[in-house]
Design an enzyme around this catalytic site. Structure first.
Site, PDB file in Angstrom:
ATOM      1  CD  GLU A  34      69.549  71.919   3.056  1.00  0.00           C
ATOM      2  OE1 GLU A  34      69.129  70.977   3.719  1.00  0.00           O
ATOM      3  OE2 GLU A  34      70.736  72.031   2.707  1.00  0.00           O
TER       4      GLU A  34
ATOM      5  CB  CYS B 106      76.078  78.861   2.315  1.00  0.00           C
ATOM      6  SG  CYS B 106      76.087  78.190   0.663  1.00  0.00           S
TER       7      CYS B 106
ATOM      8  CB  CYS C  19      71.373  74.846 -11.189  1.00  0.00           C
ATOM      9  SG  CYS C  19      72.717  75.906 -11.789  1.00  0.00           S
TER      10      CYS C  19
ATOM     11  CB  CYS D 119      78.426  71.412 -13.119  1.00  0.00           C
ATOM     12  SG  CYS D 119      78.442  73.171 -13.523  1.00  0.00           S
TER      13      CYS D 119
ATOM     14  CB  CYS E  67      76.970  70.114  -9.470  1.00  0.00           C
ATOM     15  SG  CYS E  67      75.774  71.040  -8.481  1.00  0.00           S
TER      16      CYS E  67
ATOM     17  N   GLY F 234      71.890  76.824  -7.237  1.00  0.00           N
ATOM     18  CA  GLY F 234      71.649  77.745  -8.348  1.00  0.00           C
ATOM     19  C   GLY F 234      72.871  78.496  -8.817  1.00  0.00           C
TER      20      GLY F 234
ATOM     21  CG  LEU G 221      89.538  77.049 -13.385  1.00  0.00           C
ATOM     22  CD1 LEU G 221      89.012  77.884 -14.537  1.00  0.00           C
ATOM     23  CD2 LEU G 221      90.948  77.523 -12.998  1.00  0.00           C
TER      24      LEU G 221
ATOM     25  CB  CYS H 110      69.771  63.331   3.238  1.00  0.00           C
ATOM     26  SG  CYS H 110      70.572  64.842   2.726  1.00  0.00           S
TER      27      CYS H 110
HETATM   28  N1  SAH Z   1      76.489  77.810  -9.216  1.00  0.00           N
HETATM   29  C1  SAH Z   1      77.556  78.435  -8.570  1.00  0.00           C
HETATM   30  C2  SAH Z   1      77.426  78.486  -7.066  1.00  0.00           C
HETATM   31  C3  SAH Z   1      76.882  77.292  -6.370  1.00  0.00           C
HETATM   32  S1  SAH Z   1      77.877  75.862  -6.328  1.00  0.00           S
HETATM   33  C4  SAH Z   1      78.875  77.795  -8.984  1.00  0.00           C
HETATM   34  O1  SAH Z   1      78.845  76.761  -9.621  1.00  0.00           O
HETATM   35  O2  SAH Z   1      79.915  78.381  -8.672  1.00  0.00           O
HETATM   36  C5  SAH Z   1      79.134  76.233  -5.113  1.00  0.00           C
HETATM   37  C6  SAH Z   1      80.401  75.432  -5.320  1.00  0.00           C
HETATM   38  O3  SAH Z   1      80.218  74.041  -4.999  1.00  0.00           O
HETATM   39  C7  SAH Z   1      80.902  75.476  -6.742  1.00  0.00           C
HETATM   40  O4  SAH Z   1      82.302  75.667  -6.797  1.00  0.00           O
HETATM   41  C8  SAH Z   1      80.539  74.099  -7.244  1.00  0.00           C
HETATM   42  O5  SAH Z   1      81.297  73.741  -8.342  1.00  0.00           O
HETATM   43  C9  SAH Z   1      80.802  73.259  -6.020  1.00  0.00           C
HETATM   44  N2  SAH Z   1      80.171  71.927  -6.050  1.00  0.00           N
HETATM   45  C10 SAH Z   1      79.040  71.556  -6.685  1.00  0.00           C
HETATM   46  N3  SAH Z   1      78.786  70.237  -6.450  1.00  0.00           N
HETATM   47  C11 SAH Z   1      79.775  69.780  -5.672  1.00  0.00           C
HETATM   48  C12 SAH Z   1      80.057  68.505  -5.083  1.00  0.00           C
HETATM   49  N4  SAH Z   1      79.271  67.465  -5.260  1.00  0.00           N
HETATM   50  N5  SAH Z   1      81.165  68.408  -4.301  1.00  0.00           N
HETATM   51  C13 SAH Z   1      81.963  69.486  -4.080  1.00  0.00           C
HETATM   52  N6  SAH Z   1      81.736  70.707  -4.598  1.00  0.00           N
HETATM   53  C14 SAH Z   1      80.664  70.850  -5.397  1.00  0.00           C
HETATM   54 FE1  SF4 Z   2      77.027  74.004 -11.876  1.00  0.00          FE
HETATM   55 FE2  SF4 Z   2      76.888  75.605  -9.713  1.00  0.00          FE
HETATM   56 FE3  SF4 Z   2      74.662  74.957 -11.078  1.00  0.00          FE
HETATM   57 FE4  SF4 Z   2      75.870  73.094  -9.658  1.00  0.00          FE
HETATM   58  S1  SF4 Z   2      74.910  74.923  -8.844  1.00  0.00           S
HETATM   59  S2  SF4 Z   2      75.083  72.871 -11.763  1.00  0.00           S
HETATM   60  S3  SF4 Z   2      78.039  73.682  -9.858  1.00  0.00           S
HETATM   61  S4  SF4 Z   2      76.399  76.132 -11.850  1.00  0.00           S
END
Ligand code: SAH
Ligand code: SF4
Length: 415
Positions: free
Chosen positions: A136, A149, A156, A160, A163, A216, A271, A390
């Site tokens: 997307e 965005c 990915c 995390c 996520c 990603g 962070l 969705c």
């Molecule tokens: N992979 C990169 C960029 C994509 S994620 C990263 O991790 O920075 C973009 C942002 O969304 C990141 O700060 C990520 O931690 C946050 N994010 C991921 N899942 C989320 C969720 N379920 N709710 C809120 N923020 C989320």
């Molecule tokens: Fe972590 Fe960003 Fe990948 Fe989600 S998209 S798993 S927040 S690195």
């Protein structure tokens, strides 16, 4: 069917400590296979010159032809070689015989009541006959800017725990063309090209900012992301200045300095925790690059200054990382780094064990940060109606696989 990548299954789906030995990084399942008639979208000047050379354009003409193509591609957004009226008919026919100007196909488009737009884009799979992949791209209009965005991977590399994308497999890296293609699609759909029919005479662009915050981890697809962002930042083309491009990373320290020196864009760092023990759980990559190392890389980020601050993203997880002690520790931790702090309300997804912090707690947290001298905007959720919808999108795109629908939901994080 055999599971070709069991390691993705090891990704934790809730606030549990990942099992020891969990893979920090997933390997791509697929690679990109270029179609026999490739698209010129996303090519750099050098690559365009090479493409022209490959169809017999003599070296002496290439520079001028590249200039023309660059303009038609990235200023005018030409969708056919026929539209390139300053290019000779013969060359247009030759180009048409060998190349396309294809962007990723748009499978679905949604517009939120607040003007946020989402495009579901189809990307080819590696093997003929296999279901295509989808990512997307989200456009968020605000009074003073319009932010796009972009995604950098299908799935990915990382995992995390909060996520949704992290629980999925890494299918493949996007190419530079597919990343630039997302910008092209947005400008096509918003009539945001110079000379577009329904564009007002002003030169103000609807897409003025880019954030690499979609699906990603951009620093695990460094070369493609770099090449794409350099095309986007080129002042004679798409012309979105490096100050208006922000790359968000979960902390791939090995590529942070290169991001500054080779791309020169703004940096955002996810962070999310102030102690290694907790960050290991939320962002398992922390075990490879712990907080102190990550912050050192931020201090040394090429070009960092009070005018070019690093954004620290902090997702608000109820009872996990949202105490007032955490807020105080965050302020202490970032001391001396030119920083902005973005508090992100957690966006829940089916099966997650986390919840979003209560609003009062977010306010308390934000006040501590504000009193320490940081503007601490809490990212207002945008496009909630379409992101949350969705189910509706599902009916529009019933043929999507469960994994693809999951990918869609995961993108709700682009709030
Ligand atoms: N992979 C990169 C960029 C994509 S994620 C990263 O991790 O920075 C973009 C942002 O969304 C990141 O700060 C990520 O931690 C946050 N994010 C991921 N899942 C989320 C969720 N379920 N709710 C809120 N923020 C989320
Ligand atoms: Fe972590 Fe960003 Fe990948 Fe989600 S998209 S798993 S927040 S690195």
């Amino acid at each position: 069917m055999t599971d070709p990548l069991p390691i993705a299954e090891a990704a934790p789906a809730g606030p549990r400590r990942p099992a020891p030995g969990l893979f920090l990084e997933k390997a791509p399942l697929e690679r990109y296979v270029a179609p026999c008639k490739p698209s010129l979208v996303g090519l750099s000047r050098d690559a365009l010159a090479e493409a022209l050379g490959s169809i017999g354009v003599p070296p002496a003409q290439r520079r001028m032809r590249v200039q023309q193509l660059w303009h038609w591609l990235y200023v005018r957004g030409a969708q056919s070689f026929d539209a390139m009226t300053s290019v000779s008919k013969e060359l247009r026919a030759l180009l048409d015989a060998h190349f396309t100007l294809a962007r990723p196909d748009v499978v679905a488009q949604q517009t939120s009541v607040d003007g946020t737009r989402k495009w579901l884009l189809r990307l080819p799979g590696e093997h003929a006959g296999e279901a295509p992949h989808e990512v997307e791209c989200v456009y968020i209009p605000e009074p003073d800017r319009g932010t796009l965005c972009l995604s950098s991977q299908v799935g990915c590399t990382l995992n995390c725990s909060f996520c949704h994308t992290g629980t999925q497999r890494l299918v493949r890296n996007l190419t530079a063309g597919e990343i630039v293609g997302q910008i092209m699609v947005a400008r096509d759909r918003l009539a945001d090209w110079a000379g577009a029919k329904d564009k007002s005479s002003s030169n103000v662009r609807l897409v003025s900012n880019i954030v690499m915050m979609g699906m990603g981890e951009p620093l695990y697809n460094f070369e493609a992301v770099r090449d794409a962002l350099l095309v986007a930042a080129d002042g004679e083309g798409i012309a979105i200045s490096r100050r208006r491009i922000t790359l968000s990373t979960s902390g791939v320290v090995a590529n942070i300095a290169r991001t500054g020196s080779e791309i020169g864009c703004m940096l955002a760092v996810s962070l999310h925790a102030v102690r290694d023990e907790l960050r290991n759980e939320l962002v398992p990559l922390n075990r490879k690059y712990p907080i102190a190392e990550l912050l050192d890389a931020c201090r040394d980020y090429p070009g960092v200054s009070n005018a070019r601050r690093i954004t620290f993203e902090y997702v608000m997880l109820k009872g996990v990382n949202d105490s007032t002690a955490d807020a105080k520790a965050l302020v202490k931790l970032l001391k001396g780094i030119p920083a902005k702090i973005n508090l992100i309300p957690f966006n829940p997804w089916p099966g997650t064990g986390y919840a979003c912090s209560d609003w009062e707690q977010i306010e308390k947290f934000s006040e501590i940060i504000f009193n320490a001298g940081y503007a601490s905007p809490v990212r207002t959720p945008r496009g909630r109606d379409i992101l949350a919808a969705c189910g509706q999108l599902k009916s529009a795109t019933e043929k999507l696989s469960a994994r693809e629908r999951l990918a869609l939901r995961a993108m709700a994080m682009t709030d």
